[in-house]
Design a protein around this motif. Structure first.
Motif, mmCIF file in Angstrom:
data_model
loop_
_atom_site.group_PDB
_atom_site.id
_atom_site.type_symbol
_atom_site.label_atom_id
_atom_site.label_comp_id
_atom_site.label_asym_id
_atom_site.label_seq_id
_atom_site.Cartn_x
_atom_site.Cartn_y
_atom_site.Cartn_z
ATOM 1 N N GLY A 1 -6.854 4.212 -4.051
ATOM 2 C CA GLY A 1 -8.238 5.021 -4.012
ATOM 3 C C GLY A 1 -7.926 6.168 -3.264
ATOM 4 N N GLY B 1 0.423 11.979 2.084
ATOM 5 C CA GLY B 1 1.644 12.061 2.598
ATOM 6 C C GLY B 1 1.369 13.340 3.271
ATOM 7 N N ALA C 1 4.915 2.587 4.005
ATOM 8 C CA ALA C 1 5.554 3.864 4.634
ATOM 9 C C ALA C 1 6.214 3.275 5.699
ATOM 10 N N LYS D 1 6.618 4.036 10.923
ATOM 11 C CA LYS D 1 5.575 3.693 10.098
ATOM 12 C C LYS D 1 6.231 5.921 9.751
ATOM 13 N N GLY E 1 -0.636 6.525 -0.606
ATOM 14 C CA GLY E 1 -1.063 7.971 0.024
ATOM 15 C C GLY E 1 -0.655 8.862 -0.424
ATOM 16 N N THR F 1 -8.983 5.956 -0.087
ATOM 17 C CA THR F 1 -8.805 5.503 1.722
ATOM 18 C C THR F 1 -7.414 4.036 0.698
ATOM 19 N N ARG G 1 0.625 14.551 6.039
ATOM 20 C CA ARG G 1 1.785 14.774 7.054
ATOM 21 C C ARG G 1 2.756 14.804 7.210
ATOM 22 N N ALA H 1 0.826 -1.191 -0.091
ATOM 23 C CA ALA H 1 -0.171 0.052 0.024
ATOM 24 C C ALA H 1 0.650 1.250 -0.045
ATOM 25 N N ALA H 2 0.693 1.707 -1.414
ATOM 26 C CA ALA H 2 1.729 3.545 -1.678
ATOM 27 C C ALA H 2 1.432 4.009 -1.800
HETATM 28 N N1 CTP Z 1 -2.087 3.800 1.838
HETATM 29 C C1 CTP Z 1 -2.032 4.000 0.524
HETATM 30 N N2 CTP Z 1 -3.616 4.709 0.138
HETATM 31 C C2 CTP Z 1 -4.519 5.560 0.678
HETATM 32 C C3 CTP Z 1 -3.536 6.092 2.120
HETATM 33 C C4 CTP Z 1 -2.820 5.572 2.112
HETATM 34 O O1 CTP Z 1 -1.876 2.876 -0.051
HETATM 35 N N3 CTP Z 1 -5.209 6.534 -0.049
HETATM 36 C C5 CTP Z 1 -0.868 3.862 2.371
HETATM 37 C C6 CTP Z 1 0.357 5.037 2.617
HETATM 38 O O2 CTP Z 1 0.771 4.742 1.346
HETATM 39 C C7 CTP Z 1 1.272 4.098 3.317
HETATM 40 C C8 CTP Z 1 0.189 3.244 4.401
HETATM 41 O O3 CTP Z 1 -0.915 3.474 3.670
HETATM 42 O O4 CTP Z 1 1.574 3.682 2.739
HETATM 43 C C9 CTP Z 1 -0.230 4.184 5.494
HETATM 44 O O5 CTP Z 1 -0.803 5.473 5.572
HETATM 45 P P1 CTP Z 1 -0.431 6.495 6.164
HETATM 46 O O6 CTP Z 1 0.756 6.578 6.724
HETATM 47 O O7 CTP Z 1 -1.395 7.340 6.638
HETATM 48 O O8 CTP Z 1 -0.072 7.516 4.901
HETATM 49 P P2 CTP Z 1 -0.441 9.131 3.970
HETATM 50 O O9 CTP Z 1 -2.627 8.249 3.560
HETATM 51 O O10 CTP Z 1 0.164 8.851 2.551
HETATM 52 O O11 CTP Z 1 -0.435 9.520 5.434
HETATM 53 P P3 CTP Z 1 -1.110 10.833 5.304
HETATM 54 O O12 CTP Z 1 -2.112 10.289 6.150
HETATM 55 O O13 CTP Z 1 -0.035 11.850 6.188
HETATM 56 O O14 CTP Z 1 -1.366 11.705 4.476
#
Ligand code: CTP
Ligand code: MG
Length: 220
Positions: free
Chosen positions: A80, A13, A107, A206, A11, A82, A15, A8-9
């Motif tokens: 997607g 990012g 992450a 993480k 996101g 989430t 934060r 799962a990559a």
């Molecule tokens: N992830 C994902 N799809 C999403 C949201 C998160 O595949 N729509 C993945 C992120 O890439 C990460 C993992 O889930 O490897 C954990 O999420 P998190 O650490 O919250 O990453 P982000 O959502 O990218 O960071 P932030 O919440 O700060 O935006």
């Protein structure tokens, strides 16, 4: 008997606040995604990998897999909105004959083969899912705004990481519900699955903030 890994990559990012998705922020010489991809590719436990990439970053993800020689990467899909949705989209690329699925957060770059083995092994003993977890060192309190409501019994609490292992059919059913949770085990639990925890690894930190990124790069 085959075991597939979902990375799962996808996101953004938020934060971390970089100019690109977290998976493509530099960790050492390469994008952060490279470390977990390479480690899962090298694991004898894993037969094939599906990457849920940040939307629009599918091509760079494929090129990265080629660059590091991660030949087990079988598919790259756009993720997607989430995490659960990203895993759902990646799971659609896992063939029906897969027995086990390992879901891991890109992450958490420093995934080791020992923890992969620790989470996959109990699936043969009838567990639906297995998560790596660490005892909680701090005192944990439930709060409402700035008001402390209560102190929880730390002895009953663990902090859960990834990689998480599931029987493929169980994960499919849990994700079909369309719900959302911060981890896949939450969906399996909600669907009535039996999930156990095993010892995690502090190095599975993480990367959420810049300070986390600095800490993980020092451990590389
Ligand atoms: N992830 C994902 N799809 C999403 C949201 C998160 O595949 N729509 C993945 C992120 O890439 C990460 C993992 O889930 O490897 C954990 O999420 P998190 O650490 O919250 O990453 P982000 O959502 O990218 O960071 P932030 O919440 O700060 O935006
Ligand atoms: Mg997030």
């Amino acid at each position: 008997m085959s075991t597939w890994a979902i990375l799962a990559a996808a996101g953004s990012g938020e934060r971390l606040g970089a100019d690109r998705p977290k998976a493509f922020v530099a960790l050492g010489e390469l994008p952060l995604l490279a470390t977990s991809m390479e480690r899962l590719d090298e694991s004898d436990w894993i037969d094939a990998i599906v990457v849920a990439a940040p939307p629009g970053w599918e091509e760079p993800s494929i090129l990265l897999a080629e660059e590091i020689g991660a030949g087990k990467v079988s598919a790259v899909v756009p993720g997607g909105a989430t995490r659960a949705e990203s895993v759902r989209l990646a799971l659609a690329e896992v063939p029906d004959d897969a027995v086990a699925v390992l879901v891991h957060d890109a992450a958490r770059p420093l995934v080791g083969d020992e923890v992969v083995g620790r989470v996959l092994t109990p699936l043969a003993e009838g567990w639906d899912g297995v998560v790596p977890a660490l005892a909680v060192a701090d005192t944990v309190k439930r709060v409402d705004g700035d008001l402390v409501l209560e102190t929880l019994d730390r002895g009953d609490l663990v902090a859960v990481q990834t990689p998480q292992a599931f029987l493929a059919d169980t994960l499919r059913r849990a994700l079909a519900g369309g719900g959302d949770a911060t981890d896949c085990a939450g969906l399996v639990e909600a669907a009535g699955g039996r999930v156990r925890w095993v010892e995690g690894d502090p190095r599975l930190l993480k990367v959420t903030t810049k300070a986390d990124l600095e800490r993980v790069s020092a451990w590389l």
